[in-house]
Motif scaffolding. Structure first.
Motif, PDB file in Angstrom:
ATOM      1  N   LYS A 228      51.218  24.862  31.365  1.00 62.87           N
ATOM      2  CA  LYS A 228      49.740  24.203  32.314  1.00 62.87           C
ATOM      3  C   LYS A 228      50.079  23.488  33.539  1.00 62.87           C
ATOM      4  N   ASP A 229      51.317  23.188  33.584  1.00 61.09           N
ATOM      5  CA  ASP A 229      51.440  22.565  35.094  1.00 61.09           C
ATOM      6  C   ASP A 229      52.086  23.387  36.041  1.00 61.09           C
ATOM      7  N   ALA A 230      52.127  24.644  35.591  1.00 56.90           N
ATOM      8  CA  ALA A 230      52.730  25.726  36.869  1.00 56.90           C
ATOM      9  C   ALA A 230      51.459  25.972  37.899  1.00 56.90           C
ATOM     10  N   PHE A 231      51.854  26.186  38.720  1.00 57.55           N
ATOM     11  CA  PHE A 231      50.973  26.753  39.776  1.00 57.55           C
ATOM     12  C   PHE A 231      50.895  28.263  39.999  1.00 57.55           C
ATOM     13  N   VAL A 232      49.754  28.900  39.716  1.00 60.90           N
ATOM     14  CA  VAL A 232      49.465  30.266  39.244  1.00 60.90           C
ATOM     15  C   VAL A 232      48.426  30.679  40.097  1.00 60.90           C
ATOM     16  N   LYS A 233      48.609  31.979  40.723  1.00 59.53           N
ATOM     17  CA  LYS A 233      47.607  32.657  41.375  1.00 59.53           C
ATOM     18  C   LYS A 233      47.780  34.139  41.154  1.00 59.53           C
ATOM     19  N   CYS A 234      46.680  35.044  41.568  1.00 60.12           N
ATOM     20  CA  CYS A 234      46.580  36.076  41.323  1.00 60.12           C
ATOM     21  C   CYS A 234      46.295  36.748  42.722  1.00 60.12           C
ATOM     22  N   VAL A 235      46.811  38.308  43.085  1.00 59.30           N
ATOM     23  CA  VAL A 235      46.711  38.647  44.246  1.00 59.30           C
ATOM     24  C   VAL A 235      46.432  40.149  44.079  1.00 59.30           C
ATOM     25  N   SER A 236      45.227  40.610  44.386  1.00 62.48           N
ATOM     26  CA  SER A 236      44.822  42.121  44.189  1.00 62.48           C
ATOM     27  C   SER A 236      44.801  42.789  45.565  1.00 62.48           C
ATOM     28  N   ASP A 237      45.794  43.952  45.531  1.00 61.86           N
ATOM     29  CA  ASP A 237      46.026  44.275  46.850  1.00 61.86           C
ATOM     30  C   ASP A 237      45.213  45.977  46.688  1.00 61.86           C
ATOM     31  N   GLY A 238      44.148  45.951  47.452  1.00 59.13           N
ATOM     32  CA  GLY A 238      43.502  47.385  47.161  1.00 59.13           C
ATOM     33  C   GLY A 238      43.083  47.740  45.869  1.00 59.13           C
ATOM     34  N   GLY A 239      42.567  46.661  45.127  1.00 56.68           N
ATOM     35  CA  GLY A 239      42.040  47.008  43.803  1.00 56.68           C
ATOM     36  C   GLY A 239      40.618  46.500  43.713  1.00 56.68           C
ATOM     37  N   PHE A 240      39.776  46.315  44.741  1.00 55.26           N
ATOM     38  CA  PHE A 240      38.511  46.276  44.574  1.00 55.26           C
ATOM     39  C   PHE A 240      37.625  47.381  44.793  1.00 55.26           C
ATOM     40  N   PHE A 241      37.461  48.302  43.884  1.00 50.24           N
ATOM     41  CA  PHE A 241      36.917  49.767  43.788  1.00 50.24           C
ATOM     42  C   PHE A 241      35.438  49.139  43.737  1.00 50.24           C
ATOM     43  N   LEU A 242      34.410  49.915  44.565  1.00 49.46           N
ATOM     44  CA  LEU A 242      33.294  50.011  44.853  1.00 49.46           C
ATOM     45  C   LEU A 242      32.224  50.714  43.743  1.00 49.46           C
ATOM     46  N   ASN A 243      31.244  49.824  43.051  1.00 50.16           N
ATOM     47  CA  ASN A 243      30.204  50.635  42.417  1.00 50.16           C
ATOM     48  C   ASN A 243      29.088  50.965  43.041  1.00 50.16           C
ATOM     49  N   VAL A 244      29.237  52.124  44.018  1.00 45.68           N
ATOM     50  CA  VAL A 244      28.494  52.722  44.940  1.00 45.68           C
ATOM     51  C   VAL A 244      28.253  53.872  44.691  1.00 45.68           C
ATOM     52  N   PRO A 245      27.066  54.708  44.984  1.00 47.22           N
ATOM     53  CA  PRO A 245      26.751  55.957  44.683  1.00 47.22           C
ATOM     54  C   PRO A 245      27.514  56.817  45.765  1.00 47.22           C
ATOM     55  N   ASP A 246      27.924  57.968  45.745  1.00 51.20           N
ATOM     56  CA  ASP A 246      28.374  58.708  46.655  1.00 51.20           C
ATOM     57  C   ASP A 246      27.435  59.423  47.890  1.00 51.20           C
ATOM     58  N   VAL A 247      27.697  60.216  48.777  1.00 51.62           N
ATOM     59  CA  VAL A 247      26.804  60.301  49.687  1.00 51.62           C
ATOM     60  C   VAL A 247      25.481  61.352  49.153  1.00 51.62           C
ATOM     61  N   LEU A 248      25.829  61.787  48.081  1.00 48.04           N
ATOM     62  CA  LEU A 248      24.730  62.711  47.577  1.00 48.04           C
ATOM     63  C   LEU A 248      23.815  61.707  46.472  1.00 48.04           C
ATOM     64  N   GLY A 249      24.261  60.594  46.183  1.00 44.01           N
ATOM     65  CA  GLY A 249      23.431  59.629  45.382  1.00 44.01           C
ATOM     66  C   GLY A 249      24.160  59.592  44.026  1.00 44.01           C
ATOM     67  N   ASN A 250      25.206  60.439  43.805  1.00 45.50           N
ATOM     68  CA  ASN A 250      25.638  60.396  42.457  1.00 45.50           C
ATOM     69  C   ASN A 250      26.587  59.270  42.300  1.00 45.50           C
ATOM     70  N   PRO A 251      26.703  58.993  40.986  1.00 42.73           N
ATOM     71  CA  PRO A 251      27.457  57.665  40.486  1.00 42.73           C
ATOM     72  C   PRO A 251      28.937  58.139  40.086  1.00 42.73           C
ATOM     73  N   THR A 252      29.624  59.025  41.080  1.00 41.88           N
ATOM     74  CA  THR A 252      30.934  59.547  40.908  1.00 41.88           C
ATOM     75  C   THR A 252      31.826  58.576  40.180  1.00 41.88           C
ATOM     76  N   MET A 253      32.341  57.391  40.859  1.00 45.08           N
ATOM     77  CA  MET A 253      33.163  56.664  40.426  1.00 45.08           C
ATOM     78  C   MET A 253      32.853  55.853  38.952  1.00 45.08           C
ATOM     79  N   ARG A 254      31.428  55.470  38.994  1.00 41.35           N
ATOM     80  CA  ARG A 254      31.142  54.821  37.548  1.00 41.35           C
ATOM     81  C   ARG A 254      31.087  55.778  36.534  1.00 41.35           C
ATOM     82  N   SER A 255      30.769  57.071  36.722  1.00 40.18           N
ATOM     83  CA  SER A 255      31.053  58.323  35.637  1.00 40.18           C
ATOM     84  C   SER A 255      32.295  58.291  35.446  1.00 40.18           C
ATOM     85  N   PHE A 256      33.489  58.411  36.405  1.00 43.62           N
ATOM     86  CA  PHE A 256      34.796  58.428  36.161  1.00 43.62           C
ATOM     87  C   PHE A 256      35.396  57.290  35.380  1.00 43.62           C
TER      88      PHE A 256
END
Length: 346
Positions: A228-256
């Motif tokens: 409990k007294d330890a100093f702890v942090k998390c670092v995400s490198d390139g792990g914030f993937f976006l929930n957005v449609p592709d250029v045709l409007g399809n939810p490609t990543m969400r479906s995957f």
């Protein structure tokens, strides 16, 4: 440069909420300095270094298969034992731990997981017996002045679901694949705790790409299993993937992601507050659950993430007429209209 920037951000023991905005703005100054977290097996397009550094023997760290995995039923996709590379801390770093989760995309079908099980991303049979520790994993104080003598661990990725798959999902599986990423995570953390991490004074959980997503999924678990007294942090490198449609409007990543969650049973491993209010697959996207993470967190993402351009915004399935062929592979080849699309200004 990137290592010192990273170190200065983690040096502060307690951050007020107002500091997070400052950190976010500071992020824009370093988004192009991602090399400090070297992960040559991330799910990004492979980077070719024409002048790769020659690793010294001290930076080559041997593979260790998990001693707790078998009793916990924690297996790679093919049923082999998971593993990690461990460099023991010394001096002032003996009670400081840095855990790095390897990246390497995901598998969302029986066919893709079966193919993956015949590679180092699905089987420890193909793991390198030694890997080079560089960047923040390096033991060279001139290269890694803040973490060179910490206990440093690289956890190998062999489950295809960001260390979050559950064995309950295996009843759908007719090819004897093991969906046990969550058990791999728990077994290796338990093993590291028994090796001295239970007495840690400082701890950092990080990862690249799919491993960066895993560092977010498991951030609070990591915090809760350290003192409990330890100093702890998390670092995400390139792990914030976006929930957005592709250029045709399809939810490609969400479906995957929906297929990954359904196939490997991730719903119980994802943020439960998020799962309670929305479809579980949406909870693979950090924007949906990052505010629920209690542990101090730092997000590092490129302003133009070329993996996401090629697989989320402009996947091959959305470029049948090849009008994006050059742009999706090289942002310098994008015209003004394409840049507007990438910026979301249409």
């Amino acid at each position: 440069m990137a290592i010192s920037t990273f170190s200065s951000l983690l040096r502060y023991r307690k951050w007020a909420k107002s500091n997070w905005l400052v950190a976010s703005l500071g992020l824009l100054l370093i988004v192009f300095s991602l090399s400090f977290f070297l992960d040559l097996t991330s799910d990004s397009v492979p980077f070719v270094d024409h002048n790769p550094p020659i690793a010294s023997p001290s930076d080559l760290v041997k593979l260790k298969l998990s001693s707790k995995a078998k009793e916990r039923g924690a297996f790679c996709l093919d049923g082999s034992l998971p593993g990690y590379h461990f460099s023991k801390g010394s001096g002032s770093g003996t009670k400081s731990w840095l855990i790095h989760l390897e990246g390497g995309s995901w598998c969302n079908t029986i066919a893709s997981c079966s193919a993956r099980a015949m590679t180092r991303l699905g089987s420890s049979k193909y793991f390198e017996h030694e890997v080079s520790f560089q960047g923040v994993l390096s033991s060279d104080p001139s290269q890694n002045p803040d973490f060179f003598n910490w206990n440093r661990v690289k956890v190998r990725y062999c489950d295809g679901a960001s260390f979050a798959g559950r064995p309950e999902a295996e009843f759908k599986n007719e090819t004897r694949l093991f969906f046990r990423g969550q058990l791999i995570w728990e077994a290796i953390i338990d093993e590291l705790l028994s090796m001295g991490m239970s007495n840690a004074k400082q701890g950092i959980l990080t990862g690249c790409s799919a491993g960066g997503l895993a560092s977010l999924i498991h951030c609070d678990y990591f915090r809760d299993h350290l003192p409990k007294d330890a100093f702890v942090k998390c670092v995400s490198d390139g792990g914030f993937f976006l929930n957005v449609p592709d250029v045709l409007g399809n939810p490609t990543m969400r479906s995957f992601y929906r297929d990954v969650v359904k196939l490997q049973g991730l719903d119980k491993s994802l943020d439960q507050k998020c799962v309670a209010r929305t479809e579980p697959s949406k909870c693979m996207f950090p924007q949906e659950f990052v505010n629920n993470i209690r542990t101090p967190l730092f997000l590092l993402n490129a302003a133009y993430d070329y993996w996401q351009i090629q697989h989320v915004l402009v996947p091959a399935s959305a470029d049948l007429d090849k009008s994006w062929a050059k742009c999706r592979l090289n942002i310098k080849e994008c015209d003004d209209e394409q840049m507007k699309v990438l910026h979301g200004n249409v």
